[in-house]
Design an enzyme around this catalytic site. Structure first.
Site, PDB file in Angstrom:
ATOM      1  N   ASN A   1       0.866  -1.176   0.000  1.00  0.00           N
ATOM      2  CA  ASN A   1       0.000   0.000   0.000  1.00  0.00           C
ATOM      3  C   ASN A   1       0.907   1.231   0.000  1.00  0.00           C
ATOM      4  O   ASN A   1       1.467   1.596   1.030  1.00  0.00           O
ATOM      5  CB  ASN A   1      -0.889  -0.026   1.257  1.00  0.00           C
TER       6      ASN A   1
ATOM      7  N   LYS B   1       0.069   4.224  -0.353  1.00  0.00           N
ATOM      8  CA  LYS B   1      -0.634   5.410   0.168  1.00  0.00           C
ATOM      9  C   LYS B   1      -0.381   6.606  -0.770  1.00  0.00           C
ATOM     10  O   LYS B   1      -0.243   6.420  -1.968  1.00  0.00           O
ATOM     11  CB  LYS B   1      -0.202   5.697   1.602  1.00  0.00           C
TER      12      LYS B   1
ATOM     13  N   HIS C   1      -9.771   1.123   4.725  1.00  0.00           N
ATOM     14  CA  HIS C   1      -8.504   1.323   5.441  1.00  0.00           C
ATOM     15  C   HIS C   1      -8.755   2.278   6.619  1.00  0.00           C
ATOM     16  O   HIS C   1      -9.557   3.216   6.496  1.00  0.00           O
ATOM     17  CB  HIS C   1      -7.455   1.899   4.481  1.00  0.00           C
TER      18      HIS C   1
ATOM     19  N   GLU D   1      -7.175   4.679   7.685  1.00  0.00           N
ATOM     20  CA  GLU D   1      -6.960   6.102   7.357  1.00  0.00           C
ATOM     21  C   GLU D   1      -8.177   6.683   6.637  1.00  0.00           C
ATOM     22  O   GLU D   1      -8.498   7.860   6.787  1.00  0.00           O
ATOM     23  CB  GLU D   1      -5.675   6.255   6.524  1.00  0.00           C
TER      24      GLU D   1
ATOM     25  N   GLU E   1      -5.764  -5.037  10.428  1.00  0.00           N
ATOM     26  CA  GLU E   1      -4.821  -3.937  10.581  1.00  0.00           C
ATOM     27  C   GLU E   1      -5.141  -3.179  11.860  1.00  0.00           C
ATOM     28  O   GLU E   1      -5.864  -2.161  11.826  1.00  0.00           O
ATOM     29  CB  GLU E   1      -4.925  -2.987   9.390  1.00  0.00           C
TER      30      GLU E   1
ATOM     31  N   GLY F   1       2.020   2.015  11.041  1.00  0.00           N
ATOM     32  CA  GLY F   1       3.034   3.077  10.981  1.00  0.00           C
ATOM     33  C   GLY F   1       3.694   3.388  12.324  1.00  0.00           C
ATOM     34  O   GLY F   1       4.340   4.415  12.474  1.00  0.00           O
TER      35      GLY F   1
ATOM     36  N   SER G   1       2.951  -2.259  10.494  1.00  0.00           N
ATOM     37  CA  SER G   1       4.380  -2.291  10.837  1.00  0.00           C
ATOM     38  C   SER G   1       5.062  -3.604  10.446  1.00  0.00           C
ATOM     39  O   SER G   1       5.924  -4.107  11.165  1.00  0.00           O
ATOM     40  CB  SER G   1       4.581  -2.009  12.320  1.00  0.00           C
TER      41      SER G   1
HETATM   42  C1  PEP Z   1      -1.112   0.242   6.164  1.00  0.00           C
HETATM   43  O1  PEP Z   1      -1.382   1.401   6.460  1.00  0.00           O
HETATM   44  O2  PEP Z   1      -1.854  -0.415   5.420  1.00  0.00           O
HETATM   45  C2  PEP Z   1       0.098  -0.342   6.739  1.00  0.00           C
HETATM   46  C3  PEP Z   1       0.140  -1.612   6.881  1.00  0.00           C
HETATM   47  O3  PEP Z   1       1.101   0.546   7.081  1.00  0.00           O
HETATM   48  P1  PEP Z   1       2.522   0.200   7.754  1.00  0.00           P
HETATM   49  O4  PEP Z   1       3.016  -1.081   7.165  1.00  0.00           O
HETATM   50  O5  PEP Z   1       3.394   1.365   7.395  1.00  0.00           O
HETATM   51  O6  PEP Z   1       2.283   0.073   9.228  1.00  0.00           O
END
Ligand code: PEP
Length: 256
Positions: A6, A8, A98, A100, A174, A180, A214
């Site tokens: 992803n 983003k 997601h 976000e 998630e 993040g 992460s």
């Molecule tokens: C995400 O936002 O889908 C995600 C998994 O981010 P990160 O791997 O940076 O935690």
């Protein structure tokens, strides 16, 4: 195994070309693909078509998905992109719900449900994101949140199946506290989610479980359990093509 990047709101035309050039230096993509170990890239909308063309040009068998889509098929919805448009540029799937999108754009479970209906109607593979915040986890409400987010969407999948379609659906666990933050969930957490999905929604649902939050070259090894997860959704770490190569080599190199 699905390894989904992803991106983003990151990357430029030049960076995408450099990213693919780095990945093209690896010659095991064909072998991995045959073993159903797939890299899927989710660029921002304007780069979907460019990415497809650049992958074809290099003979790179990557999947391409969008990061979001509209809940409507066509009409006066300024700034929106429909499922049909995504099909038109050869996207094979779409991330939905997601955290976000939920946090910054007010997306609700009802919005995610409307979107999955449109995605399935157009044969797009949905990757539905769900997961609890730290506060919900501390209150002991994590599994209530998982069920609340998944139940209406799973019903929509059932209605789609009843019409004779069988588009695969994936569920990306998630946890918001892991996105993040550098603090990935543990395998015990992911196993608990898998058990919960199986118990509440059945085996078919649990079979589509992915993990995101992460994921990096270290955490991915301890989270990699084929009976539990079908793959990973990766943000920050997969902005770097060398980390993609490192993780594929670590997880799958020995399989080929
Ligand atoms: C995400 O936002 O889908 C995600 C998994 O981010 P990160 O791997 O940076 O935690």
């Amino acid at each position: 195994m699905l390894m989904i990047a992803n991106w983003k709101m990151n990357m430029s035309r030049k960076e995408i070309v450099a990213y693919l050039d780095t990945l093209a230096g690896e010659d095991r993509w064909g072998v991995w693909n045959e073993r159903e170990i797939r890299l899927v890239l989710c660029p921002p909308f304007p780069y979907l078509d460019l990415l497809r063309k650049e992958c074809v040009r290099r003979d790179l068998p990557f999947g391409i998905m969008a990061q979001n889509m509209a809940a409507f098929d066509t009409g006066p919805f300024t700034g929106e992109v429909s499922a049909g448009m995504l099909r038109d540029v050869a996207a094979e799937g779409v991330l939905l719900g997601h955290s976000e999108r939920r946090q910054y754009f007010g997306e609700t479970d009802a919005d995610v449900t409307r979107k999955i209906e449109r995605a399935l109607a157009f044969g797009l593979v949905p990757v539905v994101c769900f997961g609890e915040t730290q506060e919900e986890r501390d209150r002991g409400d994590a599994s209530v949140v998982w069920s609340r987010q998944i139940a209406p969407v799973w019903e929509a999948v059932g209605r789609d199946r009843a019409e004779g379609r069988a588009t695969p659906v994936f569920w990306a666990y998630e946890p918001v506290w892991a996105i993040g933050t550098g603090r990935a969930a543990g395998l015990a957490d992911v196993r608990e989610v898998s058990r919960h999905l199986r118990k509440t929604f059945g085996k078919e649902c649990a079979r589509g479980l992915l993990y995101g939050g992460s994921v990096n070259a270290e955490s991915v090894t301890s989270l990699f359990e084929k009976e539990t997860v079908r793959g990973f959704l990766v943000g920050g770490a997969f902005l770097d093509a060398r980390t993609v190569l490192c993780i594929f080599d670590r997880l799958f190199g020995r399989e080929s």
